[in-house]
Design a protein around this motif. Sequence first.
Motif, PDB file in Angstrom:
ATOM      1  N   THR A  80       0.815  -1.212   0.000  1.00  0.00           N
ATOM      2  CA  THR A  80       0.000   0.000   0.000  1.00  0.00           C
ATOM      3  C   THR A  80       0.852   1.268   0.000  1.00  0.00           C
ATOM      4  OG1 THR A  80      -0.167  -0.050   2.412  1.00  0.00           O
ATOM      5  CG2 THR A  80      -1.928  -1.127   1.164  1.00  0.00           C
ATOM      6  N   SER A  81       2.163   1.105  -0.151  1.00  0.00           N
ATOM      7  CA  SER A  81       3.119   2.226  -0.176  1.00  0.00           C
ATOM      8  C   SER A  81       3.081   3.063   1.089  1.00  0.00           C
ATOM      9  CB  SER A  81       2.876   3.117  -1.403  1.00  0.00           C
ATOM     10  OG  SER A  81       3.076   2.391  -2.581  1.00  0.00           O
ATOM     11  N   GLU A  82       2.715   2.447   2.209  1.00  0.00           N
ATOM     12  CA  GLU A  82       2.673   3.174   3.479  1.00  0.00           C
ATOM     13  C   GLU A  82       4.049   3.287   4.123  1.00  0.00           C
ATOM     14  OE1 GLU A  82      -0.192   1.533   6.175  1.00  0.00           O
ATOM     15  OE2 GLU A  82      -1.726   1.467   4.647  1.00  0.00           O
ATOM     16  N   GLY A  83       4.980   2.505   3.675  1.00  0.00           N
ATOM     17  CA  GLY A  83       6.307   2.541   4.277  1.00  0.00           C
ATOM     18  C   GLY A  83       7.347   2.035   3.313  1.00  0.00           C
ATOM     19  N   ARG A  84       8.586   2.292   3.652  1.00  0.00           N
ATOM     20  CA  ARG A  84       9.694   1.814   2.830  1.00  0.00           C
ATOM     21  C   ARG A  84      10.329   0.631   3.536  1.00  0.00           C
ATOM     22  NH1 ARG A  84      12.815   6.065  -0.350  1.00  0.00           N
ATOM     23  NH2 ARG A  84      14.214   4.308  -0.225  1.00  0.00           N
ATOM     24  N   PRO A  85      10.721  -0.394   2.790  1.00  0.00           N
ATOM     25  CA  PRO A  85      11.339  -1.545   3.442  1.00  0.00           C
ATOM     26  C   PRO A  85      12.717  -1.200   3.972  1.00  0.00           C
ATOM     27  CG  PRO A  85      11.486  -1.789   1.082  1.00  0.00           C
ATOM     28  CD  PRO A  85      10.648  -0.558   1.348  1.00  0.00           C
ATOM     29  N   LYS A  86      13.051  -1.758   5.115  1.00  0.00           N
ATOM     30  CA  LYS A  86      14.393  -1.598   5.637  1.00  0.00           C
ATOM     31  C   LYS A  86      15.337  -2.394   4.750  1.00  0.00           C
ATOM     32  CE  LYS A  86      12.951  -0.893  10.340  1.00  0.00           C
ATOM     33  NZ  LYS A  86      13.032  -1.325  11.719  1.00  0.00           N
ATOM     34  N   ARG A  87      16.593  -2.108   4.876  1.00  0.00           N
ATOM     35  CA  ARG A  87      17.603  -2.767   4.037  1.00  0.00           C
ATOM     36  C   ARG A  87      17.471  -4.289   4.089  1.00  0.00           C
ATOM     37  NH1 ARG A  87      20.262  -2.465  -0.464  1.00  0.00           N
ATOM     38  NH2 ARG A  87      22.164  -3.661  -0.394  1.00  0.00           N
ATOM     39  N   ILE A  88      17.300  -4.845   5.283  1.00  0.00           N
ATOM     40  CA  ILE A  88      17.203  -6.304   5.416  1.00  0.00           C
ATOM     41  C   ILE A  88      15.994  -6.841   4.656  1.00  0.00           C
ATOM     42  CG2 ILE A  88      15.952  -6.312   7.606  1.00  0.00           C
ATOM     43  CD1 ILE A  88      18.564  -8.727   7.605  1.00  0.00           C
ATOM     44  N   ASP A  89      14.883  -6.113   4.696  1.00  0.00           N
ATOM     45  CA  ASP A  89      13.694  -6.543   3.962  1.00  0.00           C
ATOM     46  C   ASP A  89      13.926  -6.451   2.452  1.00  0.00           C
ATOM     47  OD1 ASP A  89      12.364  -7.028   6.331  1.00  0.00           O
ATOM     48  OD2 ASP A  89      11.429  -5.050   6.379  1.00  0.00           O
ATOM     49  N   GLN A  90      14.635  -5.417   2.030  1.00  0.00           N
ATOM     50  CA  GLN A  90      14.953  -5.284   0.617  1.00  0.00           C
ATOM     51  C   GLN A  90      15.779  -6.481   0.148  1.00  0.00           C
ATOM     52  OE1 GLN A  90      16.931  -1.532   0.122  1.00  0.00           O
ATOM     53  NE2 GLN A  90      15.061  -0.358   0.390  1.00  0.00           N
ATOM     54  N   GLU A  91      16.721  -6.886   0.963  1.00  0.00           N
ATOM     55  CA  GLU A  91      17.560  -8.025   0.603  1.00  0.00           C
ATOM     56  C   GLU A  91      16.740  -9.311   0.504  1.00  0.00           C
ATOM     57  OE1 GLU A  91      20.739  -7.969   3.450  1.00  0.00           O
ATOM     58  OE2 GLU A  91      21.565  -6.125   2.619  1.00  0.00           O
ATOM     59  N   LYS A  92      15.769  -9.489   1.391  1.00  0.00           N
ATOM     60  CA  LYS A  92      14.900 -10.669   1.340  1.00  0.00           C
ATOM     61  C   LYS A  92      14.064 -10.669   0.068  1.00  0.00           C
ATOM     62  CE  LYS A  92      14.457 -11.278   6.312  1.00  0.00           C
ATOM     63  NZ  LYS A  92      13.541 -11.185   7.450  1.00  0.00           N
ATOM     64  N   ILE A  93      13.544  -9.509  -0.287  1.00  0.00           N
ATOM     65  CA  ILE A  93      12.733  -9.378  -1.494  1.00  0.00           C
ATOM     66  C   ILE A  93      13.584  -9.671  -2.723  1.00  0.00           C
ATOM     67  CG2 ILE A  93      11.483  -7.732  -2.962  1.00  0.00           C
ATOM     68  CD1 ILE A  93      10.563  -6.389  -0.292  1.00  0.00           C
ATOM     69  N   MET A  94      14.778  -9.090  -2.766  1.00  0.00           N
ATOM     70  CA  MET A  94      15.658  -9.309  -3.914  1.00  0.00           C
ATOM     71  C   MET A  94      16.050 -10.776  -4.024  1.00  0.00           C
ATOM     72  SD  MET A  94      18.080  -5.874  -4.017  1.00  0.00           S
ATOM     73  CE  MET A  94      18.978  -6.349  -2.564  1.00  0.00           C
ATOM     74  N   LYS A  95      16.349 -11.407  -2.907  1.00  0.00           N
ATOM     75  CA  LYS A  95      16.745 -12.816  -2.926  1.00  0.00           C
ATOM     76  C   LYS A  95      15.586 -13.695  -3.403  1.00  0.00           C
ATOM     77  CE  LYS A  95      18.638 -16.498  -0.093  1.00  0.00           C
ATOM     78  NZ  LYS A  95      19.139 -16.891   1.211  1.00  0.00           N
ATOM     79  N   TYR A  96      14.397 -13.458  -2.878  1.00  0.00           N
ATOM     80  CA  TYR A  96      13.242 -14.292  -3.242  1.00  0.00           C
ATOM     81  C   TYR A  96      12.924 -14.178  -4.734  1.00  0.00           C
ATOM     82  CZ  TYR A  96       8.701 -16.479  -3.322  1.00  0.00           C
ATOM     83  OH  TYR A  96       7.654 -17.306  -3.622  1.00  0.00           O
ATOM     84  N   PHE A  97      12.966 -12.966  -5.268  1.00  0.00           N
ATOM     85  CA  PHE A  97      12.617 -12.751  -6.669  1.00  0.00           C
ATOM     86  C   PHE A  97      13.827 -12.860  -7.597  1.00  0.00           C
ATOM     87  CE2 PHE A  97       9.127 -10.487  -4.492  1.00  0.00           C
ATOM     88  CZ  PHE A  97       8.086 -11.225  -5.005  1.00  0.00           C
ATOM     89  N   ASN A  98      14.997 -13.220  -7.015  1.00  0.00           N
ATOM     90  CA  ASN A  98      16.231 -13.401  -7.779  1.00  0.00           C
ATOM     91  C   ASN A  98      16.590 -12.132  -8.555  1.00  0.00           C
ATOM     92  OD1 ASN A  98      18.476 -14.876  -8.555  1.00  0.00           O
ATOM     93  ND2 ASN A  98      17.489 -15.634 -10.403  1.00  0.00           N
ATOM     94  N   LEU A  99      16.610 -11.013  -7.853  1.00  0.00           N
ATOM     95  CA  LEU A  99      16.943  -9.723  -8.448  1.00  0.00           C
ATOM     96  C   LEU A  99      18.301  -9.265  -7.940  1.00  0.00           C
ATOM     97  CD1 LEU A  99      13.533  -7.941  -7.830  1.00  0.00           C
ATOM     98  CD2 LEU A  99      14.314  -8.951  -9.972  1.00  0.00           C
ATOM     99  N   LYS A 100      19.044  -8.568  -8.776  1.00  0.00           N
ATOM    100  CA  LYS A 100      20.325  -8.009  -8.352  1.00  0.00           C
ATOM    101  C   LYS A 100      20.116  -6.705  -7.593  1.00  0.00           C
ATOM    102  CE  LYS A 100      22.823 -10.133 -12.078  1.00  0.00           C
ATOM    103  NZ  LYS A 100      23.323  -9.986 -13.419  1.00  0.00           N
ATOM    104  N   SER A 101      19.043  -6.014  -7.928  1.00  0.00           N
ATOM    105  CA  SER A 101      18.693  -4.786  -7.233  1.00  0.00           C
ATOM    106  C   SER A 101      17.204  -4.541  -7.420  1.00  0.00           C
ATOM    107  CB  SER A 101      19.492  -3.591  -7.762  1.00  0.00           C
ATOM    108  OG  SER A 101      19.002  -3.207  -9.022  1.00  0.00           O
TER     109      SER A 101
END
Length: 66
Positions: free
Chosen positions: A37-58
């Motif tokens: 819902t764009s209510e917040g920005r993910p913390k760095r650790i959450d960004q890393e989890k998202i990138m890892k799950y979706f196999n993204l470099k960034s």
Amino acid sequence: MKLSQFLRRYRESKGLNQIELAERIKVSPYKLRKRETSEGRPKRIDQEKIMKYFNLKSLVEISEAD
């Protein structure tokens, strides 16, 4: 595409609810809801989890995902 749109579109395309996707990417359902819902920005650790799950470099790659 914004991260919130990407997460929601992916989740819906896989027939998952927010709790199921949150479990898969190992974040709390509350954090996932805030991201969708764009209510917040993910913390760095959450960004890393998202990138890892979706196999993204960034997260920049999300703008190319469709």
